[in-house]
Design a protein around this motif. Structure first.
Motif, PDB file in Angstrom:
ATOM      1  N   THR A 125       0.827  -1.213   0.000  1.00  0.00           N
ATOM      2  CA  THR A 125       0.000   0.000   0.000  1.00  0.00           C
ATOM      3  C   THR A 125       0.860   1.262   0.000  1.00  0.00           C
ATOM      4  O   THR A 125       1.741   1.409   0.853  1.00  0.00           O
ATOM      5  CB  THR A 125      -0.898   0.025   1.249  1.00  0.00           C
ATOM      6  OG1 THR A 125      -1.207  -1.314   1.576  1.00  0.00           O
ATOM      7  CG2 THR A 125      -2.146   0.832   1.020  1.00  0.00           C
ATOM      8  N   PRO A 126       0.619   2.170  -0.938  1.00  0.00           N
ATOM      9  CA  PRO A 126       1.415   3.400  -0.991  1.00  0.00           C
ATOM     10  C   PRO A 126       1.151   4.268   0.241  1.00  0.00           C
ATOM     11  O   PRO A 126       0.054   4.225   0.794  1.00  0.00           O
ATOM     12  CB  PRO A 126       0.894   4.094  -2.245  1.00  0.00           C
ATOM     13  CG  PRO A 126       0.148   3.048  -3.007  1.00  0.00           C
ATOM     14  CD  PRO A 126      -0.369   2.078  -2.026  1.00  0.00           C
ATOM     15  N   ASP A 127       2.154   5.066   0.624  1.00  0.00           N
ATOM     16  CA  ASP A 127       1.934   5.950   1.777  1.00  0.00           C
ATOM     17  C   ASP A 127       1.451   7.326   1.316  1.00  0.00           C
ATOM     18  O   ASP A 127       1.689   8.336   1.959  1.00  0.00           O
ATOM     19  CB  ASP A 127       3.195   6.042   2.650  1.00  0.00           C
ATOM     20  CG  ASP A 127       4.375   6.657   1.907  1.00  0.00           C
ATOM     21  OD1 ASP A 127       4.186   7.089   0.741  1.00  0.00           O
ATOM     22  OD2 ASP A 127       5.486   6.708   2.482  1.00  0.00           O
ATOM     23  N   PHE A 128       0.807   7.361   0.153  1.00  0.00           N
ATOM     24  CA  PHE A 128       0.217   8.606  -0.382  1.00  0.00           C
ATOM     25  C   PHE A 128      -1.011   8.181  -1.193  1.00  0.00           C
ATOM     26  O   PHE A 128      -1.232   6.974  -1.392  1.00  0.00           O
ATOM     27  CB  PHE A 128       1.234   9.322  -1.277  1.00  0.00           C
ATOM     28  CG  PHE A 128       1.700   8.457  -2.425  1.00  0.00           C
ATOM     29  CD1 PHE A 128       1.104   8.530  -3.675  1.00  0.00           C
ATOM     30  CD2 PHE A 128       2.724   7.515  -2.240  1.00  0.00           C
ATOM     31  CE1 PHE A 128       1.521   7.704  -4.710  1.00  0.00           C
ATOM     32  CE2 PHE A 128       3.131   6.682  -3.289  1.00  0.00           C
ATOM     33  CZ  PHE A 128       2.520   6.789  -4.522  1.00  0.00           C
ATOM     34  N   ASP A 129      -1.796   9.143  -1.649  1.00  0.00           N
ATOM     35  CA  ASP A 129      -3.023   8.793  -2.385  1.00  0.00           C
ATOM     36  C   ASP A 129      -2.697   8.512  -3.855  1.00  0.00           C
ATOM     37  O   ASP A 129      -2.603   9.438  -4.667  1.00  0.00           O
ATOM     38  CB  ASP A 129      -4.031   9.940  -2.255  1.00  0.00           C
ATOM     39  CG  ASP A 129      -5.354   9.571  -2.901  1.00  0.00           C
ATOM     40  OD1 ASP A 129      -5.496   8.413  -3.359  1.00  0.00           O
ATOM     41  OD2 ASP A 129      -6.245  10.448  -2.973  1.00  0.00           O
ATOM     42  N   ILE A 130      -2.551   7.232  -4.160  1.00  0.00           N
ATOM     43  CA  ILE A 130      -2.091   6.856  -5.513  1.00  0.00           C
ATOM     44  C   ILE A 130      -3.122   7.210  -6.591  1.00  0.00           C
ATOM     45  O   ILE A 130      -2.772   7.504  -7.734  1.00  0.00           O
ATOM     46  CB  ILE A 130      -1.722   5.347  -5.547  1.00  0.00           C
ATOM     47  CG1 ILE A 130      -0.831   5.065  -6.767  1.00  0.00           C
ATOM     48  CG2 ILE A 130      -2.946   4.453  -5.538  1.00  0.00           C
ATOM     49  CD1 ILE A 130      -0.148   3.721  -6.733  1.00  0.00           C
ATOM     50  N   ALA A 131      -4.399   7.207  -6.212  1.00  0.00           N
ATOM     51  CA  ALA A 131      -5.461   7.485  -7.183  1.00  0.00           C
ATOM     52  C   ALA A 131      -5.307   8.874  -7.793  1.00  0.00           C
ATOM     53  O   ALA A 131      -5.739   9.127  -8.918  1.00  0.00           O
ATOM     54  CB  ALA A 131      -6.824   7.343  -6.505  1.00  0.00           C
ATOM     55  N   ARG A 132      -4.651   9.774  -7.064  1.00  0.00           N
ATOM     56  CA  ARG A 132      -4.456  11.139  -7.586  1.00  0.00           C
ATOM     57  C   ARG A 132      -3.553  11.173  -8.818  1.00  0.00           C
ATOM     58  O   ARG A 132      -3.488  12.170  -9.525  1.00  0.00           O
ATOM     59  CB  ARG A 132      -3.838  12.034  -6.517  1.00  0.00           C
ATOM     60  CG  ARG A 132      -4.830  12.367  -5.445  1.00  0.00           C
ATOM     61  CD  ARG A 132      -4.202  13.265  -4.418  1.00  0.00           C
ATOM     62  NE  ARG A 132      -5.244  13.839  -3.602  1.00  0.00           N
ATOM     63  CZ  ARG A 132      -5.500  15.140  -3.537  1.00  0.00           C
ATOM     64  NH1 ARG A 132      -4.779  15.979  -4.221  1.00  0.00           N
ATOM     65  NH2 ARG A 132      -6.479  15.587  -2.778  1.00  0.00           N
ATOM     66  N   TYR A 133      -2.847  10.092  -9.034  1.00  0.00           N
ATOM     67  CA  TYR A 133      -1.936  10.039 -10.181  1.00  0.00           C
ATOM     68  C   TYR A 133      -2.619   9.538 -11.453  1.00  0.00           C
ATOM     69  O   TYR A 133      -1.993   9.440 -12.490  1.00  0.00           O
ATOM     70  CB  TYR A 133      -0.734   9.139  -9.869  1.00  0.00           C
ATOM     71  CG  TYR A 133       0.305   9.819  -9.010  1.00  0.00           C
ATOM     72  CD1 TYR A 133       1.408  10.433  -9.587  1.00  0.00           C
ATOM     73  CD2 TYR A 133       0.153   9.877  -7.636  1.00  0.00           C
ATOM     74  CE1 TYR A 133       2.353  11.081  -8.802  1.00  0.00           C
ATOM     75  CE2 TYR A 133       1.084  10.514  -6.844  1.00  0.00           C
ATOM     76  CZ  TYR A 133       2.189  11.115  -7.433  1.00  0.00           C
ATOM     77  OH  TYR A 133       3.117  11.761  -6.669  1.00  0.00           O
ATOM     78  N   ALA A 134      -3.902   9.196 -11.344  1.00  0.00           N
ATOM     79  CA  ALA A 134      -4.583   8.560 -12.483  1.00  0.00           C
ATOM     80  C   ALA A 134      -4.374   9.330 -13.784  1.00  0.00           C
ATOM     81  O   ALA A 134      -4.063   8.742 -14.824  1.00  0.00           O
ATOM     82  CB  ALA A 134      -6.068   8.399 -12.171  1.00  0.00           C
ATOM     83  N   GLU A 135      -4.511  10.657 -13.721  1.00  0.00           N
ATOM     84  CA  GLU A 135      -4.434  11.431 -14.969  1.00  0.00           C
ATOM     85  C   GLU A 135      -3.066  11.338 -15.642  1.00  0.00           C
ATOM     86  O   GLU A 135      -2.960  11.447 -16.856  1.00  0.00           O
ATOM     87  CB  GLU A 135      -4.805  12.885 -14.704  1.00  0.00           C
ATOM     88  CG  GLU A 135      -6.317  13.027 -14.706  1.00  0.00           C
ATOM     89  CD  GLU A 135      -6.800  14.408 -14.330  1.00  0.00           C
ATOM     90  OE1 GLU A 135      -6.086  15.385 -14.610  1.00  0.00           O
ATOM     91  OE2 GLU A 135      -7.902  14.475 -13.760  1.00  0.00           O
ATOM     92  N   SER A 136      -2.035  11.112 -14.830  1.00  0.00           N
ATOM     93  CA  SER A 136      -0.692  11.002 -15.423  1.00  0.00           C
ATOM     94  C   SER A 136      -0.579   9.763 -16.310  1.00  0.00           C
ATOM     95  O   SER A 136       0.356   9.641 -17.092  1.00  0.00           O
ATOM     96  CB  SER A 136       0.375  10.886 -14.337  1.00  0.00           C
ATOM     97  OG  SER A 136       0.164  11.806 -13.345  1.00  0.00           O
ATOM     98  N   PHE A 137      -1.516   8.822 -16.140  1.00  0.00           N
ATOM     99  CA  PHE A 137      -1.444   7.581 -16.915  1.00  0.00           C
ATOM    100  C   PHE A 137      -2.392   7.583 -18.114  1.00  0.00           C
ATOM    101  O   PHE A 137      -2.492   6.571 -18.811  1.00  0.00           O
ATOM    102  CB  PHE A 137      -1.787   6.378 -16.024  1.00  0.00           C
ATOM    103  CG  PHE A 137      -0.723   6.057 -15.012  1.00  0.00           C
ATOM    104  CD1 PHE A 137       0.360   5.267 -15.359  1.00  0.00           C
ATOM    105  CD2 PHE A 137      -0.798   6.551 -13.723  1.00  0.00           C
ATOM    106  CE1 PHE A 137       1.345   4.962 -14.429  1.00  0.00           C
ATOM    107  CE2 PHE A 137       0.179   6.254 -12.790  1.00  0.00           C
ATOM    108  CZ  PHE A 137       1.256   5.456 -13.136  1.00  0.00           C
ATOM    109  N   ALA A 138      -3.083   8.702 -18.328  1.00  0.00           N
ATOM    110  CA  ALA A 138      -4.079   8.728 -19.410  1.00  0.00           C
ATOM    111  C   ALA A 138      -3.416   8.321 -20.726  1.00  0.00           C
ATOM    112  O   ALA A 138      -2.313   8.782 -21.036  1.00  0.00           O
ATOM    113  CB  ALA A 138      -4.690  10.110 -19.516  1.00  0.00           C
ATOM    114  N   GLY A 139      -4.042   7.450 -21.458  1.00  0.00           N
ATOM    115  CA  GLY A 139      -3.524   7.021 -22.759  1.00  0.00           C
ATOM    116  C   GLY A 139      -2.624   5.806 -22.681  1.00  0.00           C
ATOM    117  O   GLY A 139      -2.263   5.210 -23.695  1.00  0.00           O
ATOM    118  N   MET A 140      -2.236   5.415 -21.465  1.00  0.00           N
ATOM    119  CA  MET A 140      -1.391   4.216 -21.345  1.00  0.00           C
ATOM    120  C   MET A 140      -2.263   2.967 -21.297  1.00  0.00           C
ATOM    121  O   MET A 140      -3.447   3.037 -20.980  1.00  0.00           O
ATOM    122  CB  MET A 140      -0.556   4.274 -20.065  1.00  0.00           C
ATOM    123  CG  MET A 140       0.603   5.225 -20.139  1.00  0.00           C
ATOM    124  SD  MET A 140       1.758   4.827 -18.798  1.00  0.00           S
ATOM    125  CE  MET A 140       2.729   6.299 -18.731  1.00  0.00           C
TER     126      MET A 140
END
Ligand SMILES: Nc1ncnc2c1ncn2[C@@H]1O[C@H](COP(=O)(O)OP(=O)(O)O)[C@@H](O)[C@H]1O
Ligand SMILES: [Mg+2]
Length: 313
Positions: A250-265
Motif C-alpha cells: 500500500t502506498p503511503d500517499f493517495d495513488i489514485a491522484r496520479y490517475a491522470e498522469s497515466f491517461a492514454g497508457m
C-alpha cells in the motif's frame, strides 16, 4: 511465408500444487490425506499435459491458468458479453436441447496490453478447461499447404475434448485475402480457416485475439459469434488498477491522484509502473511504496513510452 511475430504470454503453468505443511518433522513415512490428494493432483496434471502433448504435438502450448476475474478490469459491455457467453456455455445442454447452438467463437480486439490474453486465461480458469494456445510459429510452415494441415490438426484435436482454443495475433493467419502483397497460398489458408471456424462445434470455445482488427478478413470477422472490445483504461479504471496492483505494498500517499498522469497508457504499462515501484520499495526494505519511488517509476515508464512511440511510428 507471412511475417509473424507471435507473442505468447507468460507460461503460467498448472496451478501450483502447494506442498502441504506437514505436522510431522523429518522424513515422513506416513502420507497425510492432503499430501496424497496433492500427489494425485500433481500426477493427473502431469498425465493431462503428457496426453495433450501426444494429441497436439508441438503445435500448441497447453496451459492451466489460475487467474481470476477479480484481476481483470473490463468495460460494462464487454463484461456483459463474456458473462453471457460463460453462462450459456455452462448451461449449454439446455440450449442445445432446443436445437440451438451455444455461442462459442469469440474475437478479442483492441490495443496491446489491454487484457486480451489475460481474459482468455480467465475464461479458461472460470470454465475449468485447459487453455490451448496455438503456436503460430509452429503452425505457419514454410510450405503453406502444410499450414492448412497443421491448422486442421489443431482444430480437430481441440474439438475432441472440452478446451479453450486460443489464437493470439490472429491477424497473422487471417490477414485479408485482398492483401495483394501476399502470396496466393495465403488465400487458400484463409479459405480453409473459414471452413474450420464455420465447422467449429462441440464443447470447446474458440478465442482469437488481434491488435490490428482492420487487417482481419471481413468473411472471418462475420464467423465469430461475438466480438469483444478491449480498450485503454478510463480514469476510473486506472484508479482501480493502481489500487489493485499496489494492494500488497500500500502506498503511503493517495495513488489514485496520479490517475491522470497515466491517461492514454495501457493496463500493462500501468501495471509495469506499479511493479517497478514495488521492486524499489523491496530493495529499500520497505513494506509500502513511497511517493518518490512511484514518481521515478512513472517517469521511467513515460520515457519508455516516448521511445516506443518514436521507434514504432
Ligand atoms: N483489462 C485489464 N485488467 C487488469 N489487468 C490487465 C488488463 N489488461 C492487461 N492487464 C495486465 O497486463 C498484462 C498484459 O496484458 P495482456 O492480457 O497480455 O494484454 P493483450 O493480450 O491485450 O496484449 C496482464 O497479464 C495483466 O496483468
Ligand atoms: Mg496478448
Amino acid at each position: 511465408m507471412p511475417e509473424t511475430n507471435p507473442k505468447f504470454f507468460v507460461k503460467r503453468m498448472a496451478r501450483k500444487v502447494a506442498e502441504p505443511a506437514s505436522a510431522l518433522s523429518g522424513d515422513e513415512q506416513i502420507d497425510s490425506p492432503r499430501k496424497q490428494a496433492s500427489e494425485r493432483r500433481r500426477a493427473s496434471t502431469a498425465k493431462a499435459a503428457q496426453s495433450s502433448k501426444a494429441v497436439f504435438g508441438d503445435l500448441v502450448e497447453v496451459l492451466h491458468p489460475d487467474r481470476t476475474r477479480a484481476e481483470l478490469i473490463l468495460g460494462a459491455n464487454s463484461t456483459a458479453t463474456l458473462v453471457g457467453v460463460a453462462d450459456e456455455f455452462r448451461r449449454g445442454d439446455e440450449i442445445r436441447r432446443h436445437g440451438l447452438q451455444v455461442r462459442s467463437k469469440l474475437l478479442f480486439c483492441g490495443p496491446p496490453g489491454c487484457g486480451k490474453s489475460l481474459c482468455a486465461e480467465v475464461v479458461a480458469a472460470e470454465l475449468k478447461m485447459p487453455l490451448i494456445v496455438a503456436r503460430l510459429d509452429a503452425i505457419i510452415a514454410s510450405h503453406l499447404g502444410e499450414t492448412a494441415s497443421n491448422l486442421r490438426k489443431v482444430f480437430d484435436a481441440a474439438q475432441a475434448r472440452p478446451v479453450v482454443l486460443f489464437f493470439d495475433e490472429f491477424d497473422a493467419l487471417a490477414r485479408a485475402r485482398s492483401d495483394s502483397s501476399e502470396h496466393s497460398e495465403i488465400k487458400r489458408v484463409v479459405n480453409s480457416l473459414l471452413m474450420m471456424i464455420d465447422r467449429f462445434a462441440g464443447r470447446s470455445l474458440l478465442i482469437a485475439a488481434t491488435n490490428i482488427e482492420q487487417s482481419i478478413d471481413r468473411a472471418i470477422w462475420r464467423r465469430f459469434d461475438e466480438v469483444v472490445l478491449f480498450e485503454k483504461p478510463s480514469l476510473p479504471q486506472i484508479r482501480r488498477l493502481l489500487r489493485l496492483k499496489t494492494r500488497n505494498f500500500t502506498p503511503d500517499f493517495d495513488i489514485a491522484r496520479y490517475a491522470e498522469s497515466f491517461a492514454g497508457m495501457s493496463f500493462a504499462q500501468i501495471e509495469r509502473t506499479c511493479l517497478s515501484a514495488i521492486r524499489a520499495a523491496i530493495l529499500m526494505h520497505k513494506k509500502v511504496i513511497g511517493r518518490e519511488q512511484f514518481e521515478t517509476a512513472l517517469n521511467h515508464e513515460k520515457r519508455r513510452a516516448t521511445i516506443e512511440s518514436s521507434v514504432l511510428a
